[in-house]
Design an enzyme around this catalytic site. Structure first.
Site, PDB file in Angstrom:
ATOM      1  NE  ARG A 109      -3.870   0.562   1.907  1.00 15.17           N
ATOM      2  CZ  ARG A 109      -5.088   0.602   2.435  1.00 15.17           C
ATOM      3  NH1 ARG A 109      -5.315   1.305   3.535  1.00 15.17           N
ATOM      4  NH2 ARG A 109      -6.089  -0.058   1.884  1.00 15.17           N
ATOM      5  CG  HIS A 136      -8.399   0.020  -2.895  1.00 11.85           C
ATOM      6  ND1 HIS A 136      -7.606  -1.065  -2.540  1.00 11.85           N
ATOM      7  CD2 HIS A 136      -9.072   0.380  -1.752  1.00 11.85           C
ATOM      8  CE1 HIS A 136      -7.795  -1.342  -1.265  1.00 11.85           C
ATOM      9  NE2 HIS A 136      -8.677  -0.492  -0.762  1.00 11.85           N
ATOM     10  CD  GLN A 139     -12.928  -2.170  -0.635  1.00  9.56           C
ATOM     11  OE1 GLN A 139     -12.095  -2.124   0.255  1.00  9.56           O
ATOM     12  NE2 GLN A 139     -14.115  -2.748  -0.467  1.00  9.56           N
ATOM     13  CG  ASP A 235     -13.462   6.250  -1.115  1.00 12.15           C
ATOM     14  OD1 ASP A 235     -13.407   6.075   0.119  1.00 12.15           O
ATOM     15  OD2 ASP A 235     -12.476   6.138  -1.860  1.00 12.15           O
ATOM     16  CB  CYS A 275     -13.900   0.968  -0.022  1.00 10.07           C
ATOM     17  SG  CYS A 275     -13.338   2.682   0.172  1.00 10.07           S
ATOM     18  NE  ARG A 303      -9.898  -5.532   0.328  1.00 12.43           N
ATOM     19  CZ  ARG A 303      -9.163  -4.501   0.801  1.00 12.43           C
ATOM     20  NH1 ARG A 303      -9.767  -3.439   1.301  1.00 12.43           N
ATOM     21  NH2 ARG A 303      -7.842  -4.519   0.742  1.00 12.43           N
TER      22      ARG A 303
END
Ligand code: CP
Ligand code: NVA
Length: 320
Positions: A109, A136, A139, A235, A275, A303
């Site tokens: 990340r 991402h 996700q 988001d 998310c 996830r």
């Protein structure tokens, strides 16, 4: 695995895998999840090690990869910028050469996508994107699996990928890493994203990395974007790394809160996803995220199941 090994695959963007590979992964995720729910031991990654490198904060990504790897019989090494030489300017290429000699898989990340690409270019083992400024993919893998569970799975767990075809996903908010990844998924899997962002925070199709602009439509009014949608998603207004813009974003995004009125424009059975982490009263109203159309807790749990399928695929290839 060695550099140049034709079997070695990285997962740096959603478009690194093809539609039929996604069908396989969702099928595996369904099997792996069922085993987990039944407390059946499944340890195909015994003696394998995952290195997780975090240059930004995380709850879900860390827990899902770490718990997932242990459950599959492997182990993990957790590194952050602050407690490794990454924070003291060791070149990313050198870090990649060293770390990938000692582990079987790396999850990163970080900030710029170019950083993870440079790491992958010098890695002996597969590299997974656990979030960058631009994308991402893990996700969206979980989000799509969650949608399929709700709309395209029979009682025995068999997947119907066609349940995604022709669907409308409304993206309300920032033209960020999540939005870019939704566009890549739409292009590959055959649905349309209705995008509504405040002015100045639009999608850039070049950054999103899509070739076909038919996979999305832009709406000035977020309510219009939600009209007839099968899924409404949003988001945070300020992603990690953009905190200096916080105040300007609060003003710009004030009308981009997914509330009951927006959800009422979508199909009656529309799902809501986020998310997470979420800010109730900013990008989403509490009555929506905590309401009956929200599937955010399944989305978070998934996830782990999809990433277990992904790690199995990158390390072992197709099973059976
Ligand atoms: N959704 C997500 O990636 O959450 P974390 O930042 O907690 O990992
Ligand atoms: N867009 C958000 C997602 C967090 C999981 C961020 O990058 O901070």
């Amino acid at each position: 695995m060695k550099p140049g090994d034709r079997l070695m695959r990285h997962y740096l963007q959603f478009k690194d895998l093809r539609a039929e590979e996604y069908a396989y992964l969702f099928d595996r995720a369904s099997i792996i999840k069922r085993r987990f729910k039944n407390y059946e031991k499944y340890q195909p990654l015994t003696d394998r090690t995952l290195a997780m490198i975090f240059e930004k904060a995380s709850t879900r990504t860390r827990v899902s990869f770490e718990a997932g790897m242990y459950q599959m019989g492997g182990s993990v090494v957790h590194l952050t910028t602050g407690d490794s030489q990454l924070g003291r300017a060791e070149p990313i290429e050198d870090s990649a050469r060293v770390i990938s000699r000692m582990v079987d898989l790396v999850m990163i990340r970080t900030f710029e996508q170019t950083k993870i690409e440079r790491f992958a270019a010098h890695s002996r083992v597969p590299v997974i994107n656990g979030l960058t400024n631009e994308y991402h993919p893990c996700q969206i893998l979980a989000d799509l699996f969650t949608f399929i569970e709700q709309r395209g799975m029979d009682r025995r767990g068999a997947i119907d990928m066609d349940c995604l075809k022709g669907r409308v996903v409304a993206w309300v908010g920032d033209g960020n890493n999540m939005a870019n990844t939704w566009l890549q998924a739409a292009e590959i899997l055959g649905f349309t994203v209705h995008v509504s962002t405040p002015s100045g925070y639009e999608i850039d199709p070049a950054v999103a990395g899509i070739r076909n602009r038919d996979c999305y439509k832009v709406f000035k009014d977020p309510k219009q974007a939600c009209a007839g949608a099968d899924l409404v998603t949003t988001d945070v207004w300020t992603s990690m790394g953009y905190e200096a813009e916080n105040e300007a974003r609060r003003t710009a995004f004030a009308d981009w809160c997914v509330d009951a009125d927006m959800m009422a424009r979508a199909k009656p059975d529309a799902l809501f996803m986020h998310c997470l982490p979420a800010h109730r009263g900013e990008e989403v109203a509490a009555e929506v995220i905590d309401g009956p159309q929200s599937v955010v807790w399944d989305e978070a749990e998934n996830r782990m199941h999809v990433q277990k399928a992904l790690m199995e695929y990158l390390l072992l290839g197709r099973i059976g």
